[in-house]
Design a protein around this motif. Sequence first.
Motif, PDB file in Angstrom:
ATOM      1  N   VAL A   1      -2.758   0.214  -4.185  1.00 54.46           N
ATOM      2  CA  VAL A   1      -2.504  -1.128  -3.656  1.00 54.46           C
ATOM      3  C   VAL A   1      -1.944  -1.964  -4.797  1.00 54.46           C
ATOM      4  O   VAL A   1      -2.503  -1.969  -5.905  1.00 54.46           O
ATOM      5  N   ARG A   2      -0.831  -2.687  -4.520  1.00 54.66           N
ATOM      6  CA  ARG A   2      -0.185  -3.461  -5.580  1.00 54.66           C
ATOM      7  C   ARG A   2       0.111  -4.871  -5.104  1.00 54.66           C
ATOM      8  O   ARG A   2       0.575  -5.078  -3.985  1.00 54.66           O
ATOM      9  N   LEU A   3      -0.165  -5.835  -5.983  1.00 54.15           N
ATOM     10  CA  LEU A   3       0.069  -7.247  -5.700  1.00 54.15           C
ATOM     11  C   LEU A   3       1.046  -7.820  -6.721  1.00 54.15           C
ATOM     12  O   LEU A   3       0.844  -7.683  -7.925  1.00 54.15           O
TER      13      LEU A   3
ATOM     14  N   ARG B   1      -2.259  -3.837 -10.004  1.00 56.07           N
ATOM     15  CA  ARG B   1      -2.244  -2.554  -9.288  1.00 56.07           C
ATOM     16  C   ARG B   1      -3.617  -1.913  -9.372  1.00 56.07           C
ATOM     17  O   ARG B   1      -4.213  -1.851 -10.450  1.00 56.07           O
ATOM     18  N   ALA B   2      -4.117  -1.412  -8.241  1.00 55.18           N
ATOM     19  CA  ALA B   2      -5.381  -0.677  -8.197  1.00 55.18           C
ATOM     20  C   ALA B   2      -5.133   0.611  -7.425  1.00 55.18           C
ATOM     21  O   ALA B   2      -4.571   0.589  -6.324  1.00 55.18           O
ATOM     22  N   ALA B   3      -5.545   1.750  -8.008  1.00 56.46           N
ATOM     23  CA  ALA B   3      -5.256   3.038  -7.381  1.00 56.46           C
ATOM     24  C   ALA B   3      -6.384   4.019  -7.661  1.00 56.46           C
ATOM     25  O   ALA B   3      -7.170   3.850  -8.606  1.00 56.46           O
TER      26      ALA B   3
ATOM     27  N   GLY C   1      -5.180   1.750 -12.843  1.00 52.09           N
ATOM     28  CA  GLY C   1      -4.538   0.506 -12.414  1.00 52.09           C
ATOM     29  C   GLY C   1      -4.117  -0.347 -13.589  1.00 52.09           C
ATOM     30  O   GLY C   1      -4.177   0.075 -14.755  1.00 52.09           O
ATOM     31  N   ASN C   2      -3.676  -1.558 -13.282  1.00 47.63           N
ATOM     32  CA  ASN C   2      -3.276  -2.489 -14.333  1.00 47.63           C
ATOM     33  C   ASN C   2      -3.335  -3.923 -13.804  1.00 47.63           C
ATOM     34  O   ASN C   2      -3.319  -4.164 -12.585  1.00 47.63           O
TER      35      ASN C   2
ATOM     36  N   TYR D   1       0.870  -1.190   0.000  1.00 43.53           N
ATOM     37  CA  TYR D   1       0.000   0.000   0.000  1.00 43.53           C
ATOM     38  C   TYR D   1       0.897   1.228   0.000  1.00 43.53           C
ATOM     39  O   TYR D   1       1.852   1.328   0.777  1.00 43.53           O
ATOM     40  N   LYS D   2       0.590   2.167  -0.895  1.00 35.42           N
ATOM     41  CA  LYS D   2       1.421   3.369  -1.021  1.00 35.42           C
ATOM     42  C   LYS D   2       0.543   4.570  -1.309  1.00 35.42           C
ATOM     43  O   LYS D   2      -0.462   4.477  -2.021  1.00 35.42           O
ATOM     44  N   VAL D   3       0.904   5.717  -0.738  1.00 37.73           N
ATOM     45  CA  VAL D   3       0.215   6.967  -1.023  1.00 37.73           C
ATOM     46  C   VAL D   3       1.229   7.948  -1.596  1.00 37.73           C
ATOM     47  O   VAL D   3       2.378   8.003  -1.147  1.00 37.73           O
ATOM     48  N   ARG D   4       0.814   8.682  -2.626  1.00 34.41           N
ATOM     49  CA  ARG D   4       1.680   9.658  -3.281  1.00 34.41           C
ATOM     50  C   ARG D   4       1.011  11.018  -3.296  1.00 34.41           C
ATOM     51  O   ARG D   4      -0.167  11.138  -3.633  1.00 34.41           O
ATOM     52  N   ASN D   5       1.768  12.045  -2.911  1.00 35.33           N
ATOM     53  CA  ASN D   5       1.283  13.421  -2.957  1.00 35.33           C
ATOM     54  C   ASN D   5       2.199  14.231  -3.853  1.00 35.33           C
ATOM     55  O   ASN D   5       3.424  14.236  -3.656  1.00 35.33           O
TER      56      ASN D   5
END
Length: 433
Positions: A258-260, A273-275, A294-295, A226-230
Amino acid sequence: MKKILLPNLSLPYRRCLAIIISSCFLLAAPHAAAQQARVAPGDTFGATIGSTFMYDTNVFRISPLIDPVALTGKPTRSDQIITSTATLSLNKVYSMQRFEVNGSLVDNRYNNFDFLNFLGKNYTAAWHWHLTPYLHGRLTSSHSEALNNFANLTGFANSTTRNLRTTDNFHFEGVFEIDRAWHIIGGIDHNVYKNSRLTVQDFNSKIFSVEGGIRYSFLSGSSLTYKVRNGQGEFINRAAPIVESLFDTRFDEMEHEVRLVWPVTGKTSIDARAAYLKREHAHFSQRDFDGFVGNFNLNWAITGKTRVNAGWVRQLSNYQTVLFAFQHPVFERFSSSFIATDRFTVAPIWQITDKIALRLRYDFVLSDFRGAVIPLPSGERSDAMHSALVALDWQPVKAVFISGSLHRDHRNSNLRGFDFDSSAASVSAKLNF
């Protein structure tokens, strides 16, 4: 001592960038000094020269409704293009540190539309750093120069001119392993995009981002992150907003991801990846956009000689239009602030022998132009594009690589003037030293 010049960013970001870079170099310096005498195995130096001859039936992706003379001054849509490339690469290992550098010159020569000729200068550099076995990451930098994609510029001013797109990226990322499973991740990212000529849809811009999150790594090799980007962005060389066109000076981005990564079996792996991405502009909320991105990528080794890569990608990207930018009355005008793009891909590969491989690829791309700021009778623009590629690769010896390919693009649009057909055939040869 010379001062380090940081990008023109807000004070908190500048402090964050300075602290990260300074700490990384100060902590790594003793390691590098102590280990220079012990060069680890795996060092490589490479040089490559190559050339590609391509025949393209529709260089500027012009609709069959348009007379090419009206846009290019010439009665033809096709061209013969020779692209010559020279590349140098270095992979150097010092104990726990690894350095990679790749630089290339790409010379592009057009026969009919020789005003498109250009020499592209590109490089990538990476430092895979380790301070301890539990604290590591990457520091990367890249620069690329290429012609803007003519399919994206169809219908607008400068869509048939030499417009170079320059992209510069600086990225730092670090991983702190709390234990074998739990990892804390963080990083900074700085991107600069510039065009050699005015481009309304995607302006000169830069964005500086700070990101952080947490990752769980499984013993099987899978990981969940899990990652957050600003991010803080600005449109370069625009001192004040342009009110009549709703063109802003600054914007902010926020993305939760969120990435698997899942190696399902020894022959199959999944990267998903879902964002949720949200962009807000400083003065004109009409240009704001947000939504799911996502992808999903599947890699499947069916047999020892055949494998398939399949995937889906969804993107939201800036695409701001104004009515005066349309180039020809045949094109139906539309209004948009961004594009929502879905790309579906399947790419099988058959390794016929140790020296010969057959590659196929099919892409289906749906593009919806949204965020209209002016109501028009034509409504929103929506495109569907089919792309197909077949290529045969031959590597008779390690130092020689030869390839031939056929490529076909077809785009349909609900608005007049934005559809096109193009076909291309190419032959490439490359020498590796």
